[in-house]
Design a protein around this motif. Sequence first.
Motif, PDB file in Angstrom:
ATOM      1  N   HIS A 136       0.838  -1.195   0.000  1.00  0.00           N
ATOM      2  CA  HIS A 136       0.000   0.000   0.000  1.00  0.00           C
ATOM      3  C   HIS A 136       0.876   1.249   0.000  1.00  0.00           C
ATOM      4  CE1 HIS A 136      -3.335  -2.686   0.832  1.00  0.00           C
ATOM      5  NE2 HIS A 136      -2.649  -3.184   1.853  1.00  0.00           N
ATOM      6  N   ASP A 137       0.524   2.216  -0.823  1.00  0.00           N
ATOM      7  CA  ASP A 137       1.265   3.474  -0.852  1.00  0.00           C
ATOM      8  C   ASP A 137       1.096   4.196   0.469  1.00  0.00           C
ATOM      9  OD1 ASP A 137       2.115   3.080  -3.438  1.00  0.00           O
ATOM     10  OD2 ASP A 137       0.373   4.095  -4.318  1.00  0.00           O
ATOM     11  N   LYS A 138       2.201   4.729   0.977  1.00  0.00           N
ATOM     12  CA  LYS A 138       2.169   5.452   2.244  1.00  0.00           C
ATOM     13  C   LYS A 138       2.185   6.945   1.968  1.00  0.00           C
ATOM     14  CE  LYS A 138       4.559   5.947   6.685  1.00  0.00           C
ATOM     15  NZ  LYS A 138       5.732   5.536   7.486  1.00  0.00           N
ATOM     16  N   ASP A 139       1.068   7.602   2.272  1.00  0.00           N
ATOM     17  CA  ASP A 139       0.954   9.045   2.109  1.00  0.00           C
ATOM     18  C   ASP A 139       1.261   9.695   3.450  1.00  0.00           C
ATOM     19  OD1 ASP A 139      -1.701  11.277   0.917  1.00  0.00           O
ATOM     20  OD2 ASP A 139       0.305  11.676   1.701  1.00  0.00           O
ATOM     21  N   SER A 140       2.331  10.460   3.508  1.00  0.00           N
ATOM     22  CA  SER A 140       2.772  11.028   4.784  1.00  0.00           C
ATOM     23  C   SER A 140       1.752  11.984   5.389  1.00  0.00           C
ATOM     24  CB  SER A 140       4.104  11.767   4.592  1.00  0.00           C
ATOM     25  OG  SER A 140       3.957  12.811   3.649  1.00  0.00           O
ATOM     26  N   SER A 142      -1.579  11.410   5.176  1.00  0.00           N
ATOM     27  CA  SER A 142      -2.833  10.692   5.371  1.00  0.00           C
ATOM     28  C   SER A 142      -2.959  10.177   6.799  1.00  0.00           C
ATOM     29  CB  SER A 142      -2.917   9.506   4.408  1.00  0.00           C
ATOM     30  OG  SER A 142      -4.056   8.720   4.677  1.00  0.00           O
ATOM     31  N   ASP A 153      -0.915  -6.853  -1.698  1.00  0.00           N
ATOM     32  CA  ASP A 153      -0.706  -6.919  -3.141  1.00  0.00           C
ATOM     33  C   ASP A 153       0.192  -8.119  -3.476  1.00  0.00           C
ATOM     34  OD1 ASP A 153       0.749  -6.416  -5.721  1.00  0.00           O
ATOM     35  OD2 ASP A 153      -0.499  -4.617  -5.732  1.00  0.00           O
ATOM     36  N   PHE A 156       3.445  -7.318  -5.366  1.00  0.00           N
ATOM     37  CA  PHE A 156       4.411  -6.707  -4.459  1.00  0.00           C
ATOM     38  C   PHE A 156       5.156  -7.800  -3.691  1.00  0.00           C
ATOM     39  CE2 PHE A 156       5.733  -4.921  -0.410  1.00  0.00           C
ATOM     40  CZ  PHE A 156       6.246  -3.678  -0.756  1.00  0.00           C
ATOM     41  N   ASP A 215       6.756   1.497   8.785  1.00  0.00           N
ATOM     42  CA  ASP A 215       5.444   1.871   8.264  1.00  0.00           C
ATOM     43  C   ASP A 215       4.361   1.919   9.341  1.00  0.00           C
ATOM     44  OD1 ASP A 215       6.446   2.124   5.737  1.00  0.00           O
ATOM     45  OD2 ASP A 215       5.711   0.189   5.005  1.00  0.00           O
TER      46      ASP A 215
END
Length: 314
Positions: A136-140, A142, A153, A156, A215
């Motif tokens: 999962h993309d980590k949006d700082s 969010s 995934d 991944f 994470d």
Amino acid sequence: MAPASYNCIFNTICVMNASTCLGTKLVKRLLKRGYTVHATIQDRGETSLKGIECEEMKLKIFESDPFDYHSILDALKGCSGLIYSFQPPSDYPTYDEEMGEVEVRAAHNVLEACAQTHTIEKVVFTSSASAIIWGHDKDSTSTDYLDERHWTDINFCRNFKLWHAMSKTLAEKTAWALAMDRGINMVTINSGLLMGPELTITNPYLKGAAEMYEDGVFVTVDLDFLVDAHICVYEEIASYGRYLCFNHIINQNQDALNLAQMLSPLPSPPPSLEEDTMIIQQRISNNKLNKLMVDFRGHQPQMDQNANQDICLS
């Protein structure tokens, strides 16, 4: 009888595989709660039930292999529920690229057998938090948390050789596909890293531990909490879907050091590491399970709350 407050009419449960610490503790706890238990083991010659005192008719032991469809059917006969967890076969204990196929085949056999066992009313399928957290993309900026709605995934996992996560994700997706197709009432427990004396540095869940820590998704669970979670979602008639299960998150340097020391005792770390008090922001939530367990833990019989430390099958 199980607690009436949970509207539970399921009296006979199959625990597969009772050879693990989780399986053994589940057998003991279910017997104490008044259930009849069909406990499956993979090798009767090497495994025996220890320390379990119960009426002979309340516990039945089956030698059952998740790759032997007919042995699964035998163990499930007369059962109204199943609590299933996968144990790698003794001749293939290492998680590698091929383990996904092995675990998928076991899950398929077990769910298909449940579909053919007309007395089965509910299945609790033990999965892993590793089937949720990866890719999962980590949006700082969010504040969103990972929870039961998320799936790891697969690509991944393949790219980074996260074979445990890949296997658990593929097996759980296979189980859900069959459950929906066959009309099986199933819930899953997506467990964090199980803590206990059997935990070693070779545990496949630990692949990528540093990334999980950074994470904010490195979660662990105690055996008692994990057992309670399984019984809770089984007995609660309103339980549904997936439940992310953990009761601790490793997001402080001292926690990480304590785990590293437990896995591989080393000389004292440099003072600079011990003085690091930074806390990693938590990015994972188990609110769904916690809400369900509030009443459950408060209504447990006194013998469950004061149970002695149980031993595993060996």
